[in-house]
Design an enzyme around this catalytic site. Structure first.
Site, short mmCIF file in Angstrom:
data_model
loop_
_atom_site.label_atom_id
_atom_site.label_comp_id
_atom_site.label_asym_id
_atom_site.label_seq_id
_atom_site.Cartn_x
_atom_site.Cartn_y
_atom_site.Cartn_z
N ASP A 1 0.83 -1.20 0.00
CA ASP A 1 0.00 0.00 0.00
C ASP A 1 0.87 1.26 0.00
O ASP A 1 0.78 2.09 0.89
CB ASP A 1 -0.92 -0.03 1.23
N GLU B 1 4.00 -8.26 6.87
CA GLU B 1 2.69 -8.83 6.54
C GLU B 1 2.74 -9.86 5.41
O GLU B 1 2.12 -9.67 4.37
CB GLU B 1 1.69 -7.70 6.21
N GLU C 1 2.72 -1.09 13.94
CA GLU C 1 1.85 -0.14 13.24
C GLU C 1 0.54 -0.03 14.00
O GLU C 1 0.00 -1.05 14.46
CB GLU C 1 1.51 -0.60 11.81
#
Ligand SMILES: *[C@@H]1O[C@H](CO)[C@@H](O)[C@H](O)[C@H]1NC(C)=O
Ligand SMILES: *[C@@H]1O[C@H](CO)[C@@H](O)[C@H](O)[C@H]1NC(C)=O
Length: 628
Positions: free
Chosen positions: A189, A429, A519
Site C-alpha cells: 500500500d 505482513e 503499526e
C-alpha cells in the site's frame, strides 16, 4: 511492449553480481570520486517505438523517432512529468549521459556504484555491459577499469525495469486493464515509484585495495573492544595499520593485523537518543595499507559505534540496559521526488524525530538510503532494518525464497557495521494463505540471516505461520500491526484498549518472546475537525492514539518492548476509492508539518523519556496552563 523482448535483452533475475564488499564510497588520500548525479537523457520504451536490438547503445538524441526527455538523478521518474504515461509506466525506461574520466585515474581501478535503482537495472559503458542487478533499494557496483576511456568522454546507458512478478522481491503481477493498457499490480500500500532513486558515483581504488570490513563490538565496564576483519583484494605484499580514532580524531588504539581486536580504555559507548547526554557516539576505524617501503597504498575510514545488543524472552537490551522503542513506521516518500534521495528532506525528518523525542523507527518496507542510516547512526536512533519483502504471497516457491534470501544478504552486507541497526526485519505482513508454507519459508529465511549475523535479533511483522509456537523457535521479537478502531471496529474507541491488550497477551502466550506494536493509527485529513470525533478528523486520530497509549502502558512491564505509530508522514499510494491523494495516517503531513497528533505524540514520547531515560522534558512540550 513485447515482454519477450525484455527477457531476451535483460536476463536480470537470479544473477548476483554484487560483490560481497559494498562499502560506502568515501574519498581518502588514495580514493577519488566523481558524482554522476544530475540531469540525464531519458526515454521510455513503447511497443510502437522503432528500434533494433542495440538502439539504446547509440546516442539517444540520434535515434530516429525516440522521444528524449531530461530526468533528474537521484529521483523517482514517476512524478516529474505531467502525463499518466510516465507516472504509471510499466516496463523499461532508459537513462543516458556522458562523463569524463580523468587521465590520472589510469593507474588504479575505477568503479561505478549505484546506491539504488528500482527495480532491476543493466548499465552499459561505451556500449559494453558493465553491471546488472535486480533488487531495488540496495546498492550494487562493478569494476569498470577496462570499460572506460581515460582523459576522454564516456557514455553510460542504464535500462531500468519496474516489472514485479511472483518471484521478485517485492512481488507483483501485470494486469491488462479494460482500456488495453497494462497495469503493475503490487502487494503493498504505497506508490510503486521507480527509477534511479539514489546517487550514482564513479570512484577509484588502488589495484590492491580494501574490499570490505566487518566490525563487531563489545565492552566490559569501562573497557571497549572493537573486533574487525578486513578483506583485501590484490597483492598480499602490503602491511596494515588499523587504528581507532575518537570523535576528536585522537588515536586511541592501533594494530597491524587485518583481523584482530582493538582495546579501548574509558570507552564512550554508542547509546540510543536520550539514553545518554551524548547519544550516538562514533569512533572511526581507520584502515591503512602500506607497501614495503611504508608508503600509503590504500586508506578507508569506517565509522564504528561501540555497543552490544542482547535479548531474551522479555527484553531487548542495548549495552545491557533494557530499551523501550518509541517511534514510527516511515517511508521514503515526498512530492515530485518520490523515493529520490533529498538531503534537505532527510535532515528535516531527523530534526522532527529529535523534536518529538522518538528513539527508533522501522525502515518500512525496504532498506532506506545510506545517507539516512548515517543520520540514525549519528543521532542514536535504533533501526529495525527491513528488507523489501512486503506482502509476499507465493511462499513455498524456490525462486521467491532465493530472491528473499538474496535481499537479506545484500541488506546485511550494506548495513552490518551500523550501530543504529538493532534488529533485522525479514518482511512485512506475509500474505500466503498457507501457514505451513509460511512457516517453512521463514524458517529458512531466519536461519539464513542468523547465519549471516548472530549479533542481532530478527523479526517478521505480522508473522502468520502456524500458530502453535512453531515460529517461536526462530523468531526473536514479535512485531504486530494492529488497526483496531480503524480497519476493524471503525469509530469504536471504547474497544481499543481491550482489543489491543488482548492481542498483545495472545501473542505473548503463543511465542513467549518480546512483543511490540509496529503499526497502529488512523487516516487523518489535516484541518478536518468534528466534535464529537469522527473518522478522518484530527480529533479522532488524537483520541484513537490516546487509547493505544493506555493499552501500551498496561502491557509495558510484561515483555512489551515498543510502540511505533503508522505513520511518520503522509505518503502517496496507488489510486483507490479509500485513499484521498494517498495514505493520510501520518502524524506529519507529506510536507512535514505537524498534525495535532504530532504534538500529542511528542508529549507522550518525552514523558516516556522522562520516566525511562531520566531526561528533562523541554519547557515547550508541556505549556503553562494555570497557577494557583
Ligand atoms: C508465476 O507467474 C508465472 C507467469 O505468469 C506463472 O506461469 C506461474 O505459474 C506463477 N507461479 C506461481 C507459483 O503462481
Ligand atoms: C577473522 O575475524 C572473523 C570475525 O569477523 C572470524 O570469524 C574469523 O574466523 C577470523 N579469521 C581469521 C583468519 O582469523
Amino acid at each position: 511492449m513485447n515482454p519477450r523482448w525484455v527477457t531476451t535483452c535483460l536476463p536480470l533475475l537470479f544473477l548476483s553480481f554484487a560483490n560481497a564488499g559494498i562499502l560506502y564510497p568515501r574519498v581518502s588520500e588514495t580514493r577519488e570520486q566523481i558524482s554522476l548525479d544530475g540531469l540525464w537523457n531519458f526515454a521510455t520504451s513503447s511497443p510502437t517505438q522503432k528500434h533494433d536490438s542495440t538502439w539504446y547503445l547509440r546516442n539517444f538524441r540520434a535515434v530516429d523517432g525516440l522521444e528524449v526527455d531530461l530526468m533528474a538523478v537521484p529521483s523517482s521518474y514517476n512524478d516529474i512529468g505531467t502525463g499518466f504515461e510516465i507516472r504509471d509506466h510499466v516496463g523499461l525506461v532508459w537513462y543516458q549521459r556522458d562523463f569524463v574520466v580523468p587521465k590520472s585515474w589510469q593507474s588504479g581501478k575505477v568503479w561505478i556504484r549505484f546506491s539504488s535503482v528500482c527495480y532491476s537495472a543493466t548499465a552499459w559503458i561505451n556500449g559494453e555491459e558493465a553491471v546488472s542487478h535486480s533488487i531495488g533499494h540496495l546498492p550494487f557496483q562493478a569494476d569498470v577499469t577496462s570499460l572506460v576511456v581515460y582523459g576522454a568522454r564516456n557514455t553510460i546507458t542504464v535500462a531500468v525495469d519496474n516489472i514485479l512478478t511472483n518471484s521478485t522481491i517485492p512481488e507483483g503481477y501485470i494486469e491488462e486493464l479494460n482500456s488495453g493498457r497494462q497495469k503493475q499490480q503490487v502487494t503493498f500500500d504505497f506508490f510503486n515509484y521507480a527509477g534511479i532513486d539514489r546517487p550514482v558515483v564513479l570512484y577509484t581504488t588502488p589495484s590492491t585495495y580494501i574490499n570490505d570490513v566487518t566490525v563487531t563490538t563489545d565492552f566490559d565496564g569501562t573497557n571497549g573492544f572493537v573486533s574487525y576483519d578486513v578483506f583485501l583484494v590484490g597483492s598480499d605484499a602490503v602491511t596494515a595499520r588499523v587504528s581507532l580514532l575518537d570523535k576528536e580524531g585522537n588515536e586511541v588504539a592501533v594494530d597491524t593485523l587485518l583481523n584482530s581486536t582493538l582495546f579501548v580504555q574509558n570507552v564512550n559507548l554508542w547509546w540510543p537518543y536520550l539514553m545518554d547526554p551524548s547519544p550516538g557516539y562514533l569512533y572511526t576505524l581507520q584502515i591503512q595499507l602500506l607497501d614495503s617501503s611504508g608508503e600509503l597504498w590504500d586508506k578507508y575510514s569506517q565509522p564504528v559505534g561501540i555497543r552490544t545488543i542482547s535479548w531474551n524472552e522479555n527484553t531487548l537490551q542495548i549495552n545491557n540496559k533494557p530499551v523501550y522503542l518509541r517511534g514510527f513506521g516511515r517511508h521514503e516518500d515526498s512530492a515530485i521526488r518520490g523515493k529520490g534521495l533529498d538531503l534537505p528532506l532527510i535532515l528535516r525528518d531527523h530534526n522532527l524525530i529529535k523534536w518529538i523525542g522518538a528513539n527508533a523507527y522501522r525502515t518500512s518496507h525496504y532498506p532506506y538510503a545510506e545517507e539516512i542510516m548515517d543520520l540514525a547512526d549519528q543521532l542514536g536512533i535504533m533501526i529495525i532494518n527491513e528488507c523489501p519483502a512486503v506482502g509476499l504471497i507465493h511462499l513455498g516457491t524456490p525462486e521467491l525464497l532465493e530472491n528473499h534470501k538474496q535481499s537479506l544478504t545484500e541488506m546485511y552486507n550494506r548495513d552490518k557495521n551500523r550501530p543504529s541497526v538493532i534488529m533485522w526485519s525479514a518482511g512485512n505482513e506475509p500474505a500466503s494463505s498457507d501457514p505451513q508454507a509460511t512457516d517453512d519459508h521463514f524458517r529458512e529465511v531466519f536461519a539464513h540471516i542468523h547465519d549471516l549475523d548472530p549479533t542481532r535479533p530478527v523479526t517478521v511483522i505480522n508473522f502468520n505461520g502456524r500458530h502453535d509456537n512453531q515460529g517461536g523457535e526462530y523468531i526473536d521479537v514479535i512485531g504486530f500491526n494492529f488497526y483496531t478502531g480503524w480497519y476493524q471496529d471503525t469509530g469504536e474507541l471504547d474497544v481499543v484498549v481491550t482489543n489491543l491488550v488482548a492481542e498483545g497477551q495472545r501473542l505473548r502466550g503463543i511465542y513467549n518472546k518480546p512483543v511490540m506494536v509496529t503499526e497502529y493509527g488512523s487516516d487523518t485529513q489535516e484541518g478536518l475537525h468534528i466534535l464529537p470525533s469522527f473518522v478522518w478528523t484530527e480529533e479522532y486520530q488524537n483520541e484513537l492514539i490516546s487509547k493505544f497509549f493506555q493499552g501500551f502502558d498496561q502491557m509495558r512491564d510484561d515483555g512489551f518492548i515498543g510502540e511505533m505509530i503508522w505513520c511518520f508522514a503522509d505518503f502517496k499510494t496507488d489510486q483507490s476509492v479509500n485513499r484521498v491523494g494517498g495514505n493520510k495516517k501520518g502524524i506529519f503531513t507529506r510536507d512535514r508539518e505537524p498534525k495535532a497528533s504530532a504534538h500529542l505524540l511528542r508529549k507522550r514520547y518525552w514523558a516516556l523519556a522522562e520516566v525511562l531515560d531520566n531526561v528533562e522534558v523541554p519547557d515547550d512540550v508541556n505549556e503553562y496552563i494555570i497557577g494557583n
